[in-house]
Design an enzyme around this catalytic site. Structure first.
Site, mmCIF file in Angstrom:
data_model
loop_
_atom_site.group_PDB
_atom_site.id
_atom_site.type_symbol
_atom_site.label_atom_id
_atom_site.label_comp_id
_atom_site.label_asym_id
_atom_site.label_seq_id
_atom_site.Cartn_x
_atom_site.Cartn_y
_atom_site.Cartn_z
ATOM 1 N N HIS A 219 16.985 -13.962 10.203
ATOM 2 C CA HIS A 219 17.037 -15.073 9.252
ATOM 3 C C HIS A 219 17.782 -14.669 7.982
ATOM 4 C CE1 HIS A 219 13.237 -16.126 11.570
ATOM 5 N NE2 HIS A 219 14.067 -17.112 11.821
ATOM 6 N N HIS A 220 18.617 -13.610 8.076
ATOM 7 C CA HIS A 220 19.296 -13.182 6.851
ATOM 8 C C HIS A 220 20.304 -14.219 6.381
ATOM 9 C CE1 HIS A 220 22.430 -12.033 9.667
ATOM 10 N NE2 HIS A 220 23.252 -11.847 8.662
ATOM 11 N N SER B 233 31.880 -23.322 16.981
ATOM 12 C CA SER B 233 30.613 -24.031 16.723
ATOM 13 C C SER B 233 30.400 -24.180 15.216
ATOM 14 C CB SER B 233 29.427 -23.251 17.299
ATOM 15 O OG SER B 233 29.221 -23.583 18.648
ATOM 16 N N ASP C 124 32.402 -13.363 10.428
ATOM 17 C CA ASP C 124 32.094 -14.067 9.176
ATOM 18 C C ASP C 124 31.641 -15.503 9.391
ATOM 19 O OD1 ASP C 124 32.607 -11.938 7.446
ATOM 20 O OD2 ASP C 124 34.762 -12.317 7.509
ATOM 21 N N LYS D 5 18.823 -17.468 20.377
ATOM 22 C CA LYS D 5 19.179 -17.806 21.769
ATOM 23 C C LYS D 5 17.999 -18.543 22.396
ATOM 24 C CE LYS D 5 22.688 -16.801 24.477
ATOM 25 N NZ LYS D 5 24.011 -16.637 23.869
ATOM 26 N N LYS E 198 21.597 -19.438 14.961
ATOM 27 C CA LYS E 198 22.589 -20.068 15.838
ATOM 28 C C LYS E 198 22.692 -19.307 17.143
ATOM 29 C CE LYS E 198 25.930 -23.099 16.287
ATOM 30 N NZ LYS E 198 25.400 -23.402 17.619
#
Ligand code: GLU
Length: 475
Positions: free
Chosen positions: A69-70, A367, A104, A111, A75
């Site tokens: 969660h940094h 994405s 980046d 997942k 995603k």
């Protein structure tokens, strides 16, 4: 047997990634606890839910793992396969974290997986399962434009992403950003042009870049450039098919294609679109008229070639076949196709391995473009296309006057054209893949790192560390 090995003596998939991480961590001097935090999987949601299939109630096993969660949202793709298990989904989520950092893309890794075989289930039932899975994610706050954003993966595609979006929207009606809850949607449902082929095109850009580096090509006895290079591709799914098509168009020779049921081979080269048509018509690549069949599909990986592209599932190159691989370059289009033992064997043989966490990052890169498009509620190019065309026309007029020469209609068409969405997406992807390649290569050279994988992990971990250091740790 080491503590990372399971009963059969092989490493769990997650431990394989930890091993790769540790190799890179040797180059970092930082508090051990922070490295442990980066490695760990933050949240694992394992669920079972009932779905009525025909007259029976089936209990479906599924997962969503948020590795880091940094950066938010998290995603990563959603896969449908009977091989889905917690270890696999945790590993793939971790790979997403490292992948996003390299290119980046400001997301944490995630997942998802549902343990089903989509080939044996009707479309209606896949829809039921997908919608139910989405509602389970919503209940636990595991999906949303700023929380966690699924995408296609093995066994899923635009259709499933549409169902996820529709289910999200119906349970969160009025959310103006709802479109950004999932990527890989069809263009008519808020998708972005160029997403479908993005991973395969990214694989192509990455390998093309490597093939243009004289020093690297000479070190393995190959000429510079892609033209004439002999390529084998394993897996003709979305990634493998598009990669094969781009390589074919660029003048490389696709000598073999391998699928689950067997492989086909033609030393002079296969016409990829013809093979795909054959696959569509007959349900198999075997018996393609312009090729020889290879019954044992694994043997196709061992054929003489310049470049091998595993584009299907994990662990296909392992300690028992690594020594037989003859390719000089392996491009990991799939996630985790090479086990750590095989990695070491291939390294010793001098094979250049272009690692998954860089090479297949094209999908998540586009994405990211789709997510940005959804949040900005406007198609790429809509605001500037006509403006660019007008400016270009003025510019051309000046050139014609100064040079006292008329430019041909064909040339005019090319020069006047303003950027369309597909042009912008592809140029963003190309730039990302070229930059990523050179950042990894430069780091490898400057620290004399043994291979690209360790350099890629190091690049990625350094970026995540930077992010944690700037964020601080919440008490
Ligand atoms: N499933 C793809 C991957 O493994 C894409 C993920 C995404 O677009 O979020 O990289």
């Amino acid at each position: 047997m080491s503590k990372n090995q399971n009963k059969t003596g092989s490493y769990s998939f997650f431990n394989c990634i930890e091993k790769n991480f540790d190799k890179a961590a040797r180059f970092i001097s930082i508090e051990k606890g922070l490295l442990e935090q980066i490695k760990a999987c933050n949240s694992v949601y394992r669920m079972h839910f009932p779905v009525k299939i025909g007259k029976e109630i089936k209990v479906i096993e599924a997962y969503r793992v948020q590795h880091s969660h940094h950066k938010l949202p998290c995603k990563g793709g959603l896969r449908y396969s009977m091989k889905v298990n917690q270890d696999e989904i945790m590993t793939l989520a971790a790979l997403m974290t490292y992948k996003c950092a390299i290119v980046d893309v400001p997301f944490g890794g995630a997942k998802g997986g549902i343990k089903i075989d989509p080939q044996t289930i009707s479309s209606e039932n896949i829809e039921k399962i997908t919608r139910r899975y989405t509602s389970e994610l919503i209940k636990k706050n595991f999906i949303g434009p700023g929380i966690d954003v699924p995408a296609p993966d093995y066994g899923t595609g635009e259709r499933e992403m549409s169902w996820i979006f529709d289910t999200f929207l119906s349970l969160r009606s009025g959310d103006v950003d709802a479109l950004a809850c999932v990527t890989g949607k069809p263009v008519s449902q808020g998708g972005v042009r160029g997403r479908k082929e993005a991973t395969g095109l990214g694989v192509f850009y990455g390998i093309r870049e490597l093939c243009h580096v004289k020093e690297d090509m000479y070190s393995i006895g190959l000429d510079v450039g892609l033209v004439g290079k002999k390529i084998i591709i394993q897996g003709l799914g979305n990634v493998g098919y598009h990669a094969a098509s781009f390589f074919h168009e660029s003048g490389a020779i696709i000598i073999a294609l391998a699928e689950r049921e067997g492989a086909i081979y033609n030393e002079k080269g296969l016409n990829v679109s013809k093979v795909f048509l054959h696959l569509k018509n007959y349900g198999s690549i075997l018996n393609f008229p312009e090729a020889k069949n290879i019954e044992n599909t694994e043997k196709a990986l061992e054929l003489e070639c310049d470049i091998l592209i595993p584009a299907a599932l994990e662990n296909v190159i392992h300690k028992n076949n690594a020594n037989c691989i003859k390719a000089k370059i392996i491009g990991e289009a799939a996630n985790g196709p090479i086990t750590p033992e095989a990695d070491e064997i291939l390294d010793k043989k001098g094979v250049i391995i272009v690692p998954d966490i860089y090479l297949n990052a094209g999908g998540v890169t586009v994405s990211y473009f789709e997510w940005l498009k959804n949040l900005s509620h406007v198609r790429y190019g809509r605001m500037e296309k006509k403006f660019r065309e007008n400016v270009n026309a003025e510019f051309l007029k000046v050139i014609e006057t100064v040079c006292k020469k008329k430019i041909s209609i064909e040339e005019k068409k090319m020069i006047l054209r303003g950027p369309r969405e597909i042009d912008l997406v592809r140029s963003g992807l190309e730039d990302t893949m070229i930059n990523g390649f050179h950042k990894i290569r430069d780091l490898k050279k400057s620290l004399k790192i043994e291979n690209m994988r360790t350099a890629a992990f190091l690049l990625s971990i350094n970026k995540i560390i930077d992010s944690y250091e700037k964020l601080g740790i919440f008490p």
